[in-house]
Design an enzyme around this catalytic site. Structure first.
Site, mmCIF file in Angstrom:
data_model
loop_
_atom_site.group_PDB
_atom_site.id
_atom_site.type_symbol
_atom_site.label_atom_id
_atom_site.label_comp_id
_atom_site.label_asym_id
_atom_site.label_seq_id
_atom_site.Cartn_x
_atom_site.Cartn_y
_atom_site.Cartn_z
ATOM 1 N N TYR A 276 46.298 47.516 40.898
ATOM 2 C CA TYR A 276 46.711 48.551 41.857
ATOM 3 C C TYR A 276 48.225 48.748 41.836
ATOM 4 O O TYR A 276 48.721 49.871 41.705
ATOM 5 C CB TYR A 276 46.242 48.167 43.255
ATOM 6 C CG TYR A 276 46.491 49.232 44.295
ATOM 7 C CD1 TYR A 276 45.506 50.159 44.615
ATOM 8 C CD2 TYR A 276 47.709 49.319 44.957
ATOM 9 C CE1 TYR A 276 45.726 51.143 45.567
ATOM 10 C CE2 TYR A 276 47.941 50.294 45.905
ATOM 11 C CZ TYR A 276 46.948 51.203 46.202
ATOM 12 O OH TYR A 276 47.190 52.178 47.137
ATOM 13 N N HIS B 142 28.661 25.422 68.265
ATOM 14 C CA HIS B 142 27.742 26.559 68.333
ATOM 15 C C HIS B 142 27.563 27.207 66.966
ATOM 16 O O HIS B 142 26.460 27.634 66.609
ATOM 17 C CB HIS B 142 28.270 27.583 69.342
ATOM 18 C CG HIS B 142 28.459 27.034 70.725
ATOM 19 N ND1 HIS B 142 27.404 26.691 71.537
ATOM 20 C CD2 HIS B 142 29.580 26.753 71.433
ATOM 21 C CE1 HIS B 142 27.858 26.221 72.689
ATOM 22 N NE2 HIS B 142 29.184 26.254 72.651
ATOM 23 N N HIS C 159 31.941 43.456 35.907
ATOM 24 C CA HIS C 159 30.673 42.933 36.437
ATOM 25 C C HIS C 159 29.504 43.337 35.535
ATOM 26 O O HIS C 159 28.613 42.516 35.256
ATOM 27 C CB HIS C 159 30.445 43.467 37.853
ATOM 28 C CG HIS C 159 31.216 42.739 38.907
ATOM 29 N ND1 HIS C 159 32.538 42.986 39.168
ATOM 30 C CD2 HIS C 159 30.853 41.764 39.783
ATOM 31 C CE1 HIS C 159 32.964 42.212 40.144
ATOM 32 N NE2 HIS C 159 31.961 41.452 40.538
ATOM 33 N N SER D 38 36.706 46.733 37.979
ATOM 34 C CA SER D 38 35.866 45.724 38.606
ATOM 35 C C SER D 38 34.395 45.941 38.270
ATOM 36 O O SER D 38 33.676 44.995 37.895
ATOM 37 C CB SER D 38 36.080 45.734 40.118
ATOM 38 O OG SER D 38 35.284 44.759 40.749
ATOM 39 N N ARG E 174 37.617 44.489 50.895
ATOM 40 C CA ARG E 174 38.883 43.770 51.027
ATOM 41 C C ARG E 174 38.701 42.310 51.390
ATOM 42 O O ARG E 174 39.576 41.498 51.133
ATOM 43 C CB ARG E 174 39.770 44.425 52.097
ATOM 44 C CG ARG E 174 40.320 45.779 51.731
ATOM 45 C CD ARG E 174 41.473 46.145 52.655
ATOM 46 N NE ARG E 174 41.086 46.163 54.044
ATOM 47 C CZ ARG E 174 40.684 47.240 54.707
ATOM 48 N NH1 ARG E 174 40.598 48.397 54.075
ATOM 49 N NH2 ARG E 174 40.355 47.181 55.973
ATOM 50 N N ASN F 54 35.675 38.861 48.802
ATOM 51 C CA ASN F 54 36.113 38.045 47.667
ATOM 52 C C ASN F 54 37.619 38.215 47.533
ATOM 53 O O ASN F 54 38.098 39.055 46.771
ATOM 54 C CB ASN F 54 35.387 38.461 46.396
ATOM 55 C CG ASN F 54 35.628 37.493 45.245
ATOM 56 O OD1 ASN F 54 36.560 36.689 45.278
ATOM 57 N ND2 ASN F 54 34.786 37.565 44.230
#
Length: 553
Positions: A437, A148, A462, A458, A422, A425
């Site tokens: 972190y 499916h 980018h 981040s 979360r 990626n």
């Protein structure tokens, strides 16, 4: 528990096989009387003695109970995977995930990660978990094994074929020629041989960094205290200089050769990847080198540099063999996605803004153009995700027999932006959690400060990649991702369905708006005059003044 689960699984399989041979319905247990089938009919159909049937009935009841327990364990494990794994915005109250199949743990736990974070069970202390690896498929790989779900994949291929056929017929009718949008691919990847050359130089420099790191770790053990501090300071300065050179030198070569967008994007992305891996290797092994002067072997370092993960571990779960057919299929999907992205970009996106600056654009026309890009830009985003996080990484994982292929999770089912960050990626998110972190928290920062650091780094990386690839800095992505996205990560919806619809709507609208703003600025720099004759022109949007000039004509 693991051995018990395996034993129950084996018993369930055996009884399922036995039941399929003896019981009429092939189930693990006889059909319930609620369904209108009684045990007498089963005895008559099975043609077996009463004692054998009673024994079989007892065993099947035990197996059914075991099957229910296994189902509950799988559900618990699935929830642990979804809610209790290391995350970019982690749930610090959850415990670390333990995987039953060939697990390997990142050595960050031996790096003193418990310092300041609290050992398990310490009251009032937060628990910072370590990345753990296990043999597991990518989620779409498992989903595509279901007929499916696999049909959705076939529908996507069908849509691509229909779009291509429609475009071919339109070109033949209107222009008498056929354009397969290959010119954009060849132009965007122009000078790619120089990208490969620069990449080889980067990898050679990383190997030199390994030699430097090994010498620093081995020699400092025999030095007196003062000399050791000076030696550590010299190594730290060399490491910072290497990281800076790893970002700046590829940019200088890219600008020197005037590489087009796709080649520039690939080079910058690879330089950032190599930088993240080198930092992960040094950060994960520095505490061990400081304490014992021990550094992992060169084979471990070399495998990590090519493995599809950004978190270092001495050993990773490995698959028994390379399936070259899987590699070939993944590479074909990469080529197909590249063609699909090029087709959507040239036929449904770029032509919207080619005339920007050449004629006046009313606000209503601008809104209509932006809304027209929402659907094709969203489809291009989906293709980019599938190309990079599924096909490309699965191909490399298969060639390297890398077992843990959870490069993403079910981000399409999420109902909040925090959950989407979360899960969409996992590769980058794991690196940010492990090396940003956790380190911010270990240095005395709180959870909010660590979260701000994660989003800022981040978004800045980018924007760095996109700005140099486009040759101008227009911080649309930084605003959308680093500011608006950070604020939306605190927003929760009462209903998962409402949140999921809102998430998908935001993603498609955001993709369309970002592409529109960058395309407008790109064509403004081609069609509008340069007002500021200095390097500041790269940082000031020319489309703003270009709109004002067009409105005066």
């Amino acid at each position: 528990m693991q051995q018990g689960t395996q034993a129950l699984s084996q018993l369930t399989f055996f009884l399922h096989f036995l039941g399929s041979k003896i019981l009429p319905n092939g189930r693990l247990s006889p059909v319930s009387p609620k369904r209108g089938v009684d045990s007498s009919s089963l005895r008559k159909d099975s043609s077996m003695p009463q004692s054998v049937y009673d024994r079989l009935k007892t065993l099947t009841a035990v197996a059914q109970a075991a099957e229910d327990q296994i189902r509950d364990l799988k559900a618990t494990l699935r929830e642990t995977l979804r809610d209790g794994r290391p995350s970019l915005i982690p749930d610090v109250a959850a415990s670390a995930t333990s995987w039953p199949n060939g697990t390997a743990r990142s050595p960050s736990s031996s790096n003193g990660s418990a310092k300041g974070a609290g050992a398990p069970g310490s009251p009032g202390k937060r628990q910072l978990r370590d990345k753990e690896f296990a043999i597991r498929n990518s989620l779409l790989t498992d989903l595509f094994s279901i007929n499916h779900i696999n049909t959705i994949y076939h529908v996507a291929v069908m849509v691509l074929i229909v779009l291509v056929l429609k475009t071919l017929v339109t070109d033949l009718v209107e222009h008498g020629t056929v354009n397969l949008s290959m010119d954009l691919i060849w132009y965007s990847f122009g000078g790619f041989h120089r990208v490969i050359t620069i990449w080889l130089v980067m990898m050679a420099s990383v190997l030199m960094q390994y030699v430097l790191f090994t010498n620093w770790a081995s020699r400092r053990q025999q030095m007196p205290a003062l000399a050791r501090r000076c030696w550590d300071a010299v190594f730290l300065l060399l490491l910072v200089a290497f990281d800076a050179a790893l970002l700046t030198l590829p940019v200088l070569r890219m600008l020197h050769y005037a590489m087009p967008f796709a080649s520039s994007f690939a080079l910058l992305t690879e330089s950032v990847r190599v930088l993240m891996k080198s930092h992960a290797f040094v950060r994960s092994n520095a505490p061990r080198a400081l304490a014992e002067g021990v550094v992992p072997g060169f084979n471990q370092f070399l495998y990590f540099m090519f493995a599809p993960t950004l978190v270092y571990c001495d050993t990773y779960p490995r698959t028994p063999q390379i399936r070259w057919r899987v590699v070939a299929c993944c590479m074909l999907e990469v080529v197909g996605c590249l063609f699909y992205i090029s087709f959507l970009t040239e036929r449904y996106l770029l032509h919207m803004f080619r005339d920007f600056g050449l004629r006046p654009f009313t606000p209503l026309e601008g809104v209509a153009a932006v809304l027209s890009t929402v659907l094709p830009a969203g489809l291009a985003f989906m293709c980019c995700f599938y190309l990079l996080l599924h096909s490309w990484h699965n191909a490399w994982a298969e060639m390297l027999r890398f077992g843990d292929r959870m490069f993403y999770m079910d981000w399409w089912n999420q109902g909040s932006f925090s959950a989407w960050y979360r899960t969409w990626n996992v590769l980058v998110q794991d690196w940010l959690y492990t090396y940003v972190y956790k380190d911010v928290v270990l240095l005395g920062g709180n959870g909010l400060g660590a979260r701000v650091a994660v989003f800022f780094i981040s978004a800045a990386v980018h924007e760095f990649i996109l700005g140099f690839a486009l040759r101008f800095f227009y911080p649309v992505l930084y605003v959308f991702f680093g500011i608006i996205g950070f604020l939306l990560s605190f927003l929760t919806f009462g209903s998962t369905a409402v949140g999921n619809v809102g998430l998908w709507l935001s993603l498609f609208l955001g993709d369309g708006m970002m592409f529109s703003f960058y395309a407008i600025e790109h064509y403004a720099r081609q069609n509008c005059e340069q007002i500021i004759d200095s390097s500041w022109d790269l940082f000031i949007p020319r489309s703003w003044s270009c709109v004002a000039l067009a409105s005066k004509t």
